[in-house]
Structure formats: structure tokens, C-alpha cells
Write a protein that holds these residues in place. Structure first.
Motif, PDB file in Angstrom:
ATOM      1  N   LEU A 117       7.476  36.777 -16.961  1.00 24.59           N
ATOM      2  CA  LEU A 117       5.870  36.647 -17.167  1.00 24.59           C
ATOM      3  C   LEU A 117       5.356  36.760 -15.650  1.00 24.59           C
ATOM      4  CD1 LEU A 117       3.557  37.032 -19.051  1.00 24.59           C
ATOM      5  CD2 LEU A 117       3.439  34.526 -19.176  1.00 24.59           C
ATOM      6  N   ILE A 118       4.608  37.917 -15.504  1.00 28.02           N
ATOM      7  CA  ILE A 118       3.984  37.933 -14.291  1.00 28.02           C
ATOM      8  C   ILE A 118       2.452  38.198 -14.273  1.00 28.02           C
ATOM      9  CG2 ILE A 118       3.814  39.186 -11.912  1.00 28.02           C
ATOM     10  CD1 ILE A 118       6.629  40.223 -12.160  1.00 28.02           C
ATOM     11  N   ARG A 119       1.748  37.145 -13.997  1.00 29.20           N
ATOM     12  CA  ARG A 119       0.114  37.266 -14.104  1.00 29.20           C
ATOM     13  C   ARG A 119      -0.406  37.685 -12.538  1.00 29.20           C
ATOM     14  NH1 ARG A 119       1.128  32.344 -16.746  1.00 29.20           N
ATOM     15  NH2 ARG A 119       0.528  32.605 -19.177  1.00 29.20           N
ATOM     16  N   VAL A 120      -1.230  38.708 -12.794  1.00 26.88           N
ATOM     17  CA  VAL A 120      -1.812  39.373 -11.303  1.00 26.88           C
ATOM     18  C   VAL A 120      -3.510  39.242 -11.866  1.00 26.88           C
ATOM     19  CG1 VAL A 120      -2.057  41.182  -9.983  1.00 26.88           C
ATOM     20  CG2 VAL A 120       0.063  41.082 -11.167  1.00 26.88           C
ATOM     21  N   ALA A 123      -9.118  39.716  -9.922  1.00 30.05           N
ATOM     22  CA  ALA A 123      -9.876  39.685  -8.567  1.00 30.05           C
ATOM     23  C   ALA A 123      -8.913  40.020  -7.468  1.00 30.05           C
ATOM     24  CB  ALA A 123     -10.394  38.179  -8.386  1.00 30.05           C
ATOM     25  N   PHE A 124      -7.943  39.688  -7.614  1.00 27.03           N
ATOM     26  CA  PHE A 124      -6.935  40.094  -6.568  1.00 27.03           C
ATOM     27  C   PHE A 124      -6.805  41.590  -6.569  1.00 27.03           C
ATOM     28  CE2 PHE A 124      -2.310  41.016  -5.676  1.00 27.03           C
ATOM     29  CZ  PHE A 124      -2.155  40.650  -4.255  1.00 27.03           C
ATOM     30  N   LEU A 125      -6.568  42.244  -7.742  1.00 21.33           N
ATOM     31  CA  LEU A 125      -6.754  43.814  -7.637  1.00 21.33           C
ATOM     32  C   LEU A 125      -7.743  44.456  -7.157  1.00 21.33           C
ATOM     33  CD1 LEU A 125      -4.635  44.164 -10.865  1.00 21.33           C
ATOM     34  CD2 LEU A 125      -3.734  44.045  -8.664  1.00 21.33           C
ATOM     35  N   GLU A 126      -8.942  43.798  -7.596  1.00 20.50           N
ATOM     36  CA  GLU A 126      -9.930  44.476  -7.059  1.00 20.50           C
ATOM     37  C   GLU A 126     -10.318  44.414  -5.495  1.00 20.50           C
ATOM     38  OE1 GLU A 126     -13.024  42.437  -9.347  1.00 20.50           O
ATOM     39  OE2 GLU A 126     -12.804  43.666 -11.228  1.00 20.50           O
ATOM     40  N   GLU A 127     -10.000  43.125  -5.011  1.00 20.35           N
ATOM     41  CA  GLU A 127      -9.948  43.044  -3.568  1.00 20.35           C
ATOM     42  C   GLU A 127      -9.016  43.936  -2.873  1.00 20.35           C
ATOM     43  OE1 GLU A 127     -11.057  41.871   0.276  1.00 20.35           O
ATOM     44  OE2 GLU A 127     -12.128  41.467  -1.701  1.00 20.35           O
ATOM     45  N   LEU A 128      -7.847  44.430  -3.405  1.00 18.43           N
ATOM     46  CA  LEU A 128      -6.997  45.062  -2.884  1.00 18.43           C
ATOM     47  C   LEU A 128      -7.379  46.612  -3.102  1.00 18.43           C
ATOM     48  CD1 LEU A 128      -3.363  44.002  -4.193  1.00 18.43           C
ATOM     49  CD2 LEU A 128      -4.395  43.958  -1.785  1.00 18.43           C
ATOM     50  N   LYS A 129      -7.981  46.999  -4.041  1.00 20.85           N
ATOM     51  CA  LYS A 129      -8.750  48.361  -4.295  1.00 20.85           C
ATOM     52  C   LYS A 129      -9.893  48.501  -3.203  1.00 20.85           C
ATOM     53  CE  LYS A 129     -11.358  51.285  -7.216  1.00 20.85           C
ATOM     54  NZ  LYS A 129     -12.217  51.485  -8.385  1.00 20.85           N
ATOM     55  N   ARG A 130     -10.570  47.512  -2.856  1.00 22.32           N
ATOM     56  CA  ARG A 130     -11.851  47.427  -2.092  1.00 22.32           C
ATOM     57  C   ARG A 130     -11.380  47.756  -0.581  1.00 22.32           C
ATOM     58  NH1 ARG A 130     -14.337  44.892   1.561  1.00 22.32           N
ATOM     59  NH2 ARG A 130     -12.898  43.290   1.801  1.00 22.32           N
ATOM     60  N   GLU A 131     -10.344  47.020  -0.346  1.00 21.89           N
ATOM     61  CA  GLU A 131      -9.712  47.208   0.939  1.00 21.89           C
ATOM     62  C   GLU A 131      -9.248  48.748   1.080  1.00 21.89           C
ATOM     63  OE1 GLU A 131      -6.781  44.088   1.508  1.00 21.89           O
ATOM     64  OE2 GLU A 131      -8.064  42.524   1.635  1.00 21.89           O
ATOM     65  N   ILE A 132      -8.387  49.086   0.168  1.00 21.38           N
ATOM     66  CA  ILE A 132      -7.823  50.436   0.143  1.00 21.38           C
ATOM     67  C   ILE A 132      -9.162  51.483   0.345  1.00 21.38           C
ATOM     68  CG2 ILE A 132      -6.570  52.190  -0.775  1.00 21.38           C
ATOM     69  CD1 ILE A 132      -4.729  49.879  -2.129  1.00 21.38           C
ATOM     70  N   VAL A 150      -3.723  50.791  -8.276  1.00 15.04           N
ATOM     71  CA  VAL A 150      -3.211  49.639  -7.130  1.00 15.04           C
ATOM     72  C   VAL A 150      -1.986  48.878  -7.667  1.00 15.04           C
ATOM     73  CG1 VAL A 150      -4.123  47.537  -5.949  1.00 15.04           C
ATOM     74  CG2 VAL A 150      -5.625  49.806  -6.529  1.00 15.04           C
ATOM     75  N   PRO A 151      -2.116  48.289  -8.992  1.00 15.71           N
ATOM     76  CA  PRO A 151      -1.083  47.419  -9.343  1.00 15.71           C
ATOM     77  C   PRO A 151       0.275  47.881  -9.527  1.00 15.71           C
ATOM     78  CG  PRO A 151      -2.427  47.597 -11.185  1.00 15.71           C
ATOM     79  CD  PRO A 151      -3.175  48.343 -10.100  1.00 15.71           C
ATOM     80  N   LEU A 152       0.329  49.193  -9.897  1.00 15.33           N
ATOM     81  CA  LEU A 152       1.681  50.122 -10.138  1.00 15.33           C
ATOM     82  C   LEU A 152       2.110  50.130  -8.624  1.00 15.33           C
ATOM     83  CD1 LEU A 152       3.805  51.538 -11.531  1.00 15.33           C
ATOM     84  CD2 LEU A 152       2.520  53.541 -11.456  1.00 15.33           C
TER      85      LEU A 152
END
Length: 243
Positions: A117-120, A123-132, A150-152
Motif C-alpha cells: 500500500l503506497i500513499r502519495v 500536495a506532493f504531486l501538485e508541487e512536483l507538477k508545479r516545478e515541472i 506526474v505520479p506515473l
């Protein structure tokens, strides 16, 4: 966490004969009741499950069953691509044995499933997207990435980081896609009538070597995925030909 003990928790469990295709889970608390649904992707996709639940809840609310629009028994939206099914084929376990053996053999060769079980955090994904997106803007590119790309890309990069450096093994990734809203059905229209069976397919991403997942920046991997998805949705003729 609200599933009962009778609901399968693995592939082996779903392969047990007479296992229901739909499981309803009800958990009653002091202030609310939570109802969950588990259904097999073999029979339903998300839209199909939604169609079933909408009709079911309307029936529970007291509506006349004849007033609820349902799926016709003979509806076959994909016949226009391949033609009608041959109803004279021999049915039963014998006719489907090769198809059933393939996943079982693969499962046996790979060994037992190990559940993780992996929880992401979103907010973490949104920050990664913003940086990209910021990096793409600095490079002068007008392209973008989606929150789902981004998560994929992140997961593939994490998964293949443990492989041997410089590994040139090509990795073929297929991303699920829903065909329901695409204008590929007769009359170049979307699927407009109720249909609860599976209408999903996959988008084949251009193969990449393992080493690319190890060395390419996350933003470039996400952009590769976004480009493949965009190209797929603009080439409706190829989608129709593949079906």
C-alpha cells in the motif's frame, strides 16, 4: 479497509469459482454510514460501475424500474469495428482454456503476490507538477504535463531505480484510457447509451530503456507521457483500426 472477509483480496481470490463479480460493503458509524463497492475490471470499468449504481440507487429510492433507463440486452457498441460475434463457437471452459492458462502460468512463474500500500500525498504531486511546469516555461516550451502524468513518471522512475545501471532492456508501458467519451463510434459520435461493460483500452507509450528511467529528469519522463497521450487522442482513425 471496509471490505468484508468474503471479498477477495488477491488475484487468486477472484479466480475461485462462483466468486461474485460485485461486492457491496456497508459500515455503520454513529454519525454516518459508508457504502463501498468492489467490482471486477473484467466485467465493469469505472463508468460501467457508475451506471449500475445510479440505476440501483434510483430503484432503492422507490422509482419504477420501467422508468429507469438501462442497458439493452443486445447492445454491442464494438460490433462496428470487428463485426458481430460468432455465436456458433463452442462455449465452456474448453474453448477458453488457453486464455485462462496464460495468466495462471504467469502467476505461477512470478510467485505469490506481495501486497503493498503506497500513499502519495496530493500536495506532493501538485508541487512536483508545479516545478515541472516552471522548468518547461524556463526552457521556452509551451507544452504542459497533467497531474496524472506526474505520479506515473515518478512511480516508474522509483521502480526502475533499483535495476542495474545502464540496463538497456526496453520497457513497454500501457496507460489505461476510457473510450466512452471518444468520437469513434458509428456516426463519429461518443457512446451515448447506457453500457455497463468494459469500455477501457490502453495507450501504448513509446518504449524506453531501463537506463532512461534512471537518468532522465522526472519532468522529461512526464512530458513523454503527456505527448503520447495527446497524440493518441488526436489519432481517432488509428484507434478505430486497432479496435
Amino acid at each position: 479497509y471496509l471490505r468484508s472477509k468474503t471479498c477477495p483480496m488477491s488475484t487468486d481470490g477472484f479466480l475461485v469459482p462462483n466468486t461474485p463479480m460485485v461486492h457491496i460493503h456497508i459500515a455503520v458509524f454513529d454519525e454516518l454510514t459508508v457504502i463501498g463497492v468492489t467490482s471486477s475490471q473484467v466485467m465493469f470499468d469505472v463508468i460501467g460501475t457508475q451506471t449500475l449504481l445510479r440505476a440501483w440507487t434510483r430503484l432503492l429510492a422507490g422509482e419504477n424500474v420501467d422508468a429507469i433507463q438501462g442497458m439493452d440486452w443486445d447492445v454491442a457498441p464494438f460490433e462496428s469495428f470487428r463485426g458481430a460475434c460468432d455465436v456458433n463457437l463452442v462455449r465452456g471452459y474448453g474453448s477458453h482454456l488457453p486464455g485462462l492458462l496464460v495468466p495462471l502460468v504467469r502467476l505461477w512463474m512470478r510467485g505469490p503476490e506481495v501486497r503493498k500500500l503506497i500513499r502519495v500525498p496530493k500536495a506532493f504531486l501538485e508541487e512536483l507538477k508545479r516545478e515541472i511546469m516552471l522548468d518547461l516555461k524556463l526552457k521556452g516550451l509551451s507544452e504542459r504535463v497533467d497531474i496524472y502524468d506526474v505520479p506515473l513518471a515518478w512511480w516508474l522512475k522509483i521502480s526502475y531505480s533499483v535495476r542495474k545501471c545502464g540496463d538497456k532492456t526496453p520497457i513497454h508501458v500501457h496507460r489505461p484510457v476510457n473510450l466512452w467519451p471518444m468520437c469513434i463510434f458509428p456516426g463519429d459520435s461518443t457512446l451515448t447509451h447506457p453500457y455497463i461493460n468494459n469500455t477501457s483500452s490502453t495507450i501504448p507509450l513509446p518504449p524506453l530503456a531501463v537506463s532512461a528511467f534512471q537518468t532522465e529528469p522526472l519532468g522529461e519522463l512526464a512530458l513523454r507521457i503527456w505527448r503520447a497521450i495527446t497524440l493518441y487522442h488526436t489519432d481517432l482513425c488509428t484507434i478505430q483500426a486497432e479496435l
